[in-house]
Design a protein around this motif. Structure first.
Motif, mmCIF file in Angstrom:
data_model
loop_
_atom_site.group_PDB
_atom_site.id
_atom_site.type_symbol
_atom_site.label_atom_id
_atom_site.label_comp_id
_atom_site.label_asym_id
_atom_site.label_seq_id
_atom_site.Cartn_x
_atom_site.Cartn_y
_atom_site.Cartn_z
ATOM 1 N N GLY A 92 23.995 43.337 12.896
ATOM 2 C CA GLY A 92 25.221 42.919 13.242
ATOM 3 C C GLY A 92 25.749 41.854 12.296
ATOM 4 O O GLY A 92 26.841 41.316 12.322
ATOM 5 N N ALA A 303 21.887 49.834 12.451
ATOM 6 C CA ALA A 303 22.492 49.358 13.555
ATOM 7 C C ALA A 303 22.479 50.724 14.543
ATOM 8 O O ALA A 303 22.223 51.813 13.902
ATOM 9 N N ASP A 304 23.086 50.408 15.766
ATOM 10 C CA ASP A 304 22.814 51.511 16.728
ATOM 11 C C ASP A 304 24.385 52.415 16.628
ATOM 12 O O ASP A 304 25.045 52.410 17.638
ATOM 13 N N VAL A 305 24.435 53.280 15.624
ATOM 14 C CA VAL A 305 25.609 54.072 15.311
ATOM 15 C C VAL A 305 25.141 55.415 14.910
ATOM 16 O O VAL A 305 24.157 55.497 14.461
ATOM 17 N N SER A 351 32.740 59.968 17.441
ATOM 18 C CA SER A 351 31.426 59.305 17.455
ATOM 19 C C SER A 351 31.278 58.289 16.271
ATOM 20 O O SER A 351 30.952 57.111 16.340
ATOM 21 N N LYS A 354 33.890 55.359 16.805
ATOM 22 C CA LYS A 354 33.460 54.515 17.560
ATOM 23 C C LYS A 354 32.138 53.609 16.721
ATOM 24 O O LYS A 354 32.266 52.110 16.918
ATOM 25 N N GLY A 355 31.559 54.331 15.901
ATOM 26 C CA GLY A 355 30.526 53.383 15.324
ATOM 27 C C GLY A 355 31.301 52.530 14.210
ATOM 28 O O GLY A 355 30.994 51.289 14.102
ATOM 29 N N GLU A 357 34.364 51.222 14.656
ATOM 30 C CA GLU A 357 34.830 49.982 15.522
ATOM 31 C C GLU A 357 33.681 49.095 15.934
ATOM 32 O O GLU A 357 34.103 47.895 15.824
ATOM 33 N N SER A 358 32.376 49.420 15.962
ATOM 34 C CA SER A 358 31.616 48.389 16.421
ATOM 35 C C SER A 358 31.248 47.659 15.330
ATOM 36 O O SER A 358 30.842 46.340 15.368
ATOM 37 N N ILE A 359 31.404 48.217 13.925
ATOM 38 C CA ILE A 359 30.620 47.460 12.613
ATOM 39 C C ILE A 359 31.887 46.645 12.142
ATOM 40 O O ILE A 359 31.733 45.692 11.531
ATOM 41 N N PRO A 361 35.406 45.078 13.152
ATOM 42 C CA PRO A 361 35.998 44.528 14.226
ATOM 43 C C PRO A 361 37.661 44.574 13.684
ATOM 44 O O PRO A 361 38.418 44.783 14.665
ATOM 45 N N SER A 364 41.068 49.860 12.961
ATOM 46 C CA SER A 364 41.839 50.442 14.193
ATOM 47 C C SER A 364 41.892 51.853 13.983
ATOM 48 O O SER A 364 42.362 52.243 12.899
#
Length: 447
Positions: A92, A303-305, A351, A354-355, A357-359, A361, A364
């Motif tokens: 993170g 990371a979980d991506v 997918s 989405k990865g 987006e998680s890394i 912030p 967009s």
């Protein structure tokens, strides 16, 4: 002499380039475009056309054969040497990894661990011959040399992203080769080369040289058999048609070579079956806004991506060359049943987004202009412990059959564009040497 080359990647085109001036050369490519792993997309932004590789590439200063080829083709003015900054996303948090000061702030490792990591890298640089380390697992060597924390917090995520479930079996020789090839670092980042306008210029120049010398490059033509009789090449079968030739240079992966030679390579047959390859799903994304505002080019990820690295091309090359931000998001996969291979293109892209987006912030989907996905199952061998014993020879056994590609000795213990060029050159040189030897033998035979 009529020579068939199977595959139009850098190895195949380099071999064709060396041979076309004194031989009849035909290159067969199963895909619509030439270039193999070095092929490019042709894109347009605001009326401006540009080329960008389907899979990210750059040049190292040690790539002597590739750099000499670029100069020989008159392309040296396109060469740029730039600093590619790196970072590591772990648990993170985002860690730039370019200057000693930044590396000292990599909190997953203690000061003692960082010292051990530095000593490990220095030790690797001093090792001249990595051959003895081919029989040792990278994991075991790092654990015994630098300890569990250095392995688990630094090397394990990198190796996992590159080799998946096979990471624990990769040889120490591969790891050493990887570190050596990436050791040209300045105070701000790694020094890397790139051709302004893209490597499509190199592919196009090789194509022009081959065709200018009456060679042929035929796309959408898949070789389904190399016809071998009495331990000698007779020709190839392409789209159902037999084409006679005197020699064949094959650049296809070992499993495909085993199939199209119908198991006629003797002892090499078992070796071909034992070499494992992995695939790649590489997305190219055009963005209104950049991802890494600090200018980092390469981001390794723990990371979980569903991907292992993000490469922001326009943090390396000038933004003005493209007029938009360009980012690669990439992952390797080990089996054809992987979702990265079986899912539809839009599902893989979703997918990946989405990865991101998680890394990031601030990222967009509204900033996404377009996406491309390039994937194939034959990206590279898995350099497992003992792989050196499986490296394929340039001469395959049957008279007239030669091999060149990522499986060649020039691409061990780490593959590169330079290794593929060198493999193409070496296979062509061996072919011509053996041709000359046969001609001399004929001249010396009594009448």
């Amino acid at each position: 002499m009529k020579i068939v080359i199977i595959g139009s990647g850098l190895a195949g085109l380099s071999a064709g380039y060396r041979l076309c001036k004194s031989n009849e050369v035909i290159v067969f490519e199963k895909d619509p475009d030439i270039g193999g792993m070095s092929a490019s997309y042709s894109l347009e932004n605001s009326g401006k056309k540009y080329f960008i590789e389907k899979y990210y590439h750059h040049i190292f200063r040690s790539d002597s054969e590739l750099l000499a080829l670029i100069k020989e083709l008159g392309l040296e003015k396109q060469m740029l040497w730039l600093e590619g900054k790196n970072a590591y996303f772990v648990d993170g948090k985002y860690y730039p990894m370019n200057t000693p000061f930044e590396i000292l702030h990599f909190s997953p490792l203690s000061i003692l661990d960082l010292a051990k990591l530095g000593m490990l890298v220095l030790r690797i640089k001093l090792i001249k011959d990595t051959t003895p380390y081919d029989r040792i697992k990278a994991k075991d060597w790092v654990l015994s040399t630098a300890g569990e924390s250095v392995y688990e917090n630094f090397f394990a995520p990198l190796m996992k992203s590159k080799f998946g479930d096979n990471a624990g079996n990769v040889s120490a020789a591969w790891l050493m080769g990887r570190v050596k090839i990436r050791s040209d670092r300045g105070t701000e980042g790694e020094n890397l080369g790139y051709m302004r306008g893209g490597f499509d210029s190199l592919i196009e120049a090789l194509e022009k040289e081959i065709t200018a010398n009456e060679g042929e490059i035929r796309t959408n033509r898949e070789v389904t058999e190399i016809v071998i009789k009495d331990d000698a090449v007779q020709g190839v079968v392409v789209n159902g048609d037999f084409i006679a030739c005197d020699a064949v240079i094959s650049t296809v992966e070992p499993a495909v070579l085993d199939s199209i030679t119908r198991g006629k390579l003797g002892a090499l047959h078992e070796t071909l079956k034992s070499i494992r390859y992995q695939g790649t799903a590489c997305a190219l994304i055009g963005l209104d806004k950049g991802l890494m505002g600090d200018g980092n080019y390469w981001l390794n990820i723990k990371a979980d991506v569903p991907f292992g690295a993000v490469i922001e091309h326009t943090n390396f090359l000038p933004f003005e060359d493209y007029g938009e931000n360009i980012v690669y998001v990439t992952s390797y996969f080990q089996e054809r049943k992987s979702l990265l291979w079986t899912q539809k293109e839009e599902e893989v892209i979703d997918s990946y987004l989405k990865g991101l987006e998680s890394i990031f912030p601030e990222f967009s989907r509204k900033d996404v202009r377009w996406t491309k996905l390039y994937r194939r199952t034959d990206t590279a061998p898995v350099y497992e412990q003992g792989y050196l014993e499986k490296v394929l020879p340039f001469a395959a056994g049957p008279s007239g059959l030669y091999l060149a590609g990522m499986f060649s000795s020039s691409n061990y213990p780490e593959r590169s564009m330079n290794g593929s060029v060198k493999a193409g050159f070496e296979s062509a040189e061996l072919l011509m040497q053996q041709k000359e030897a046969r001609n001399q033998h004929k001249e010396l035979r009594p009448v």
